[in-house]
Design a protein around this motif. Structure first.
Motif, short mmCIF file in Angstrom:
data_model
loop_
_atom_site.label_atom_id
_atom_site.label_comp_id
_atom_site.label_asym_id
_atom_site.label_seq_id
_atom_site.Cartn_x
_atom_site.Cartn_y
_atom_site.Cartn_z
N VAL A 24 0.87 -1.18 0.00
CA VAL A 24 0.00 0.00 0.00
C VAL A 24 0.90 1.23 0.00
N VAL A 25 0.76 2.09 -1.01
CA VAL A 25 1.64 3.26 -1.09
C VAL A 25 0.79 4.51 -1.34
N GLY A 26 1.43 5.65 -1.15
CA GLY A 26 0.78 6.93 -1.46
C GLY A 26 -0.34 7.27 -0.51
N ASP A 27 -1.36 7.93 -1.05
CA ASP A 27 -2.47 8.43 -0.23
C ASP A 27 -3.20 7.32 0.53
N LEU A 28 -3.13 6.11 0.03
CA LEU A 28 -3.87 5.02 0.68
C LEU A 28 -3.16 4.49 1.92
N PRO B 256 2.10 12.53 6.08
CA PRO B 256 1.03 13.30 5.43
C PRO B 256 0.69 12.75 4.05
N GLY B 257 -0.53 13.01 3.59
CA GLY B 257 -0.95 12.57 2.25
C GLY B 257 -0.49 13.57 1.20
N VAL B 258 0.80 13.56 0.93
CA VAL B 258 1.36 14.48 -0.07
C VAL B 258 2.13 13.70 -1.14
N ALA B 259 2.41 14.42 -2.23
CA ALA B 259 3.04 13.77 -3.39
C ALA B 259 4.39 13.14 -3.05
N GLU B 260 5.15 13.83 -2.20
CA GLU B 260 6.49 13.34 -1.86
C GLU B 260 6.43 11.97 -1.18
N VAL B 261 5.47 11.81 -0.28
CA VAL B 261 5.30 10.51 0.39
C VAL B 261 4.90 9.46 -0.64
N ALA B 262 4.00 9.84 -1.57
CA ALA B 262 3.54 8.89 -2.59
C ALA B 262 4.72 8.44 -3.47
N MET B 263 5.54 9.39 -3.90
CA MET B 263 6.66 9.04 -4.79
C MET B 263 7.69 8.17 -4.06
N THR C 291 8.39 21.19 1.73
CA THR C 291 6.95 21.27 1.51
C THR C 291 6.64 22.45 0.59
N MET C 292 5.69 22.22 -0.32
CA MET C 292 5.27 23.31 -1.21
C MET C 292 3.76 23.29 -1.37
N ALA C 293 3.19 24.46 -1.54
CA ALA C 293 1.75 24.51 -1.81
C ALA C 293 1.44 25.76 -2.62
N ALA C 294 0.67 25.58 -3.69
CA ALA C 294 0.18 26.73 -4.46
C ALA C 294 -0.99 27.30 -3.68
N ILE C 295 -0.96 28.62 -3.44
CA ILE C 295 -2.00 29.21 -2.60
C ILE C 295 -2.93 30.15 -3.36
N LEU D 223 9.15 28.21 -8.34
CA LEU D 223 9.82 27.03 -7.78
C LEU D 223 8.86 25.83 -7.77
N TRP D 224 7.62 26.08 -7.35
CA TRP D 224 6.57 25.05 -7.30
C TRP D 224 6.37 24.45 -8.70
N LEU D 225 6.32 25.37 -9.71
CA LEU D 225 6.09 24.94 -11.08
C LEU D 225 7.24 24.05 -11.57
N VAL E 216 9.52 22.35 -9.85
CA VAL E 216 9.61 21.07 -9.12
C VAL E 216 8.53 20.11 -9.62
N HIS E 217 7.28 20.61 -9.76
CA HIS E 217 6.20 19.71 -10.16
C HIS E 217 6.39 19.18 -11.58
N VAL E 218 6.82 20.04 -12.49
CA VAL E 218 7.02 19.59 -13.87
C VAL E 218 8.20 18.62 -13.93
C1 FAD Z 1 -6.39 19.73 -4.75
C2 FAD Z 1 -5.15 19.01 -4.30
C3 FAD Z 1 -3.98 19.73 -4.13
C4 FAD Z 1 -2.83 19.07 -3.71
N1 FAD Z 1 -1.69 19.80 -3.57
C5 FAD Z 1 -0.55 19.17 -3.20
C6 FAD Z 1 0.65 19.92 -3.09
O1 FAD Z 1 0.72 21.13 -3.31
N2 FAD Z 1 1.78 19.24 -2.72
C7 FAD Z 1 1.76 17.89 -2.48
O2 FAD Z 1 2.81 17.32 -2.17
N3 FAD Z 1 0.62 17.17 -2.57
C8 FAD Z 1 -0.54 17.78 -2.93
N4 FAD Z 1 -1.71 17.07 -3.00
C9 FAD Z 1 -1.69 15.65 -2.63
C10 FAD Z 1 -1.13 14.80 -3.76
O3 FAD Z 1 -1.83 15.08 -4.96
C11 FAD Z 1 -1.33 13.32 -3.38
O4 FAD Z 1 -0.73 13.08 -2.13
C12 FAD Z 1 -0.71 12.40 -4.41
O5 FAD Z 1 -1.24 12.64 -5.70
C13 FAD Z 1 -0.98 10.94 -4.01
O6 FAD Z 1 -0.51 10.10 -5.04
P1 FAD Z 1 -1.11 8.66 -5.21
O7 FAD Z 1 -0.33 8.03 -6.32
O8 FAD Z 1 -1.18 7.96 -3.90
O9 FAD Z 1 -2.62 8.85 -5.64
P2 FAD Z 1 -3.24 9.62 -6.97
O10 FAD Z 1 -2.29 10.67 -7.40
O11 FAD Z 1 -4.59 9.95 -6.52
O12 FAD Z 1 -3.20 8.46 -8.02
C14 FAD Z 1 -4.11 7.38 -7.98
C15 FAD Z 1 -4.43 7.03 -9.42
O13 FAD Z 1 -5.16 5.79 -9.42
C16 FAD Z 1 -6.20 5.92 -10.34
N5 FAD Z 1 -7.23 4.96 -9.94
C17 FAD Z 1 -8.12 5.04 -8.92
N6 FAD Z 1 -8.89 3.96 -8.87
C18 FAD Z 1 -8.47 3.16 -9.86
C19 FAD Z 1 -8.85 1.88 -10.31
N7 FAD Z 1 -9.84 1.19 -9.72
N8 FAD Z 1 -8.20 1.36 -11.36
C20 FAD Z 1 -7.19 2.02 -11.96
N9 FAD Z 1 -6.78 3.23 -11.57
C21 FAD Z 1 -7.40 3.79 -10.54
C22 FAD Z 1 -6.66 7.36 -10.22
O14 FAD Z 1 -7.34 7.77 -11.39
C23 FAD Z 1 -5.32 8.07 -10.09
O15 FAD Z 1 -4.76 8.41 -11.34
C24 FAD Z 1 -2.86 17.68 -3.44
C25 FAD Z 1 -4.05 16.97 -3.60
C26 FAD Z 1 -5.18 17.62 -4.02
C27 FAD Z 1 -6.47 16.82 -4.20
#
Ligand code: FAD
Length: 140
Positions: A15-19, A26-33, A63-67, A89-91, A93-95
């Protein structure tokens, strides 16, 4: 979940990322990657017959956040940046962290529409939008 990002009793399920729920990360992109890389490396080691589990260790790179339009905040170690410079910087890093030209081009094109235009679809979610009462309404 286990410290190596697997499900208890199911060492082949990760189980990785937001799950994931580990060490109050925290549920952020860096943890997911980083957790994704950890999972890939674990599978790679197992393919070489090394099944010794290694715990996932998160490295906080900042940590970065677009505000708002053209404004973001960033904190990297002792360095704090805000405003337009923070947004640039945010742009960058994200790209940079997106994979492949197609994803980078697609994200940049969407951001141009979002930031230069007035559409807010990728910047804010509100209760009104989720309920679908008035999708064209400005967020409150
Ligand atoms: C509005 C918003 C702003 C954010 N801003 C920031 C920020 O500034 N900095 C930061 O670090 N983090 C930010 N986050 C958090 C960051 O986006 C998440 O932590 C990160 O994307 C989690 O990555 P993930 O791979 O776990 O999940 P996701 O990026 O959600 O990827 C999951 C993928 O699985 C796909 N999926 C879902 N169900 C299925 C299925 N059944 N079958 C196949 N595919 C499926 C989805 O379509 C999605 O593409 C933000 C989040 C939101 C919502």
């Amino acid at each position: 979940m286990e410290p190596d990002c697997t499900v208890p009793g199911y060492p082949d399920i990760f189980v990785v990322g937001d799950l994931m729920s580990l060490d109050h990360l925290p549920g952020v992109a860096e943890v997911a990657m980083q957790s994704g890389v950890h999972c890939a490396r674990t599978i790679g080691r197992r393919l070489k017959d090394n099944r010794v589990p290694r715990p996932f260790v998160y490295r906080d790179l900042g940590t970065m956040a677009a505000i708002s339009r053209f404004r973001a905040v960033a904190k990297v170690g002792p360095l704090k940046v805000g405003g337009l410079i923070g947004w640039l910087l945010w742009l960058v890093v994200h790209v940079t962290f997106l994979t492949g030209f197609k994803n980078r081009f697609g994200a940049l094109a969407r951001w141009v529409v979002s930031f230069v235009g007035r559409g807010r679809y990728e910047r804010a979610l509100t209760g009104r939008w989720i309920a679908g009462n008035d999708p064209s309404a400005e967020p409150v």
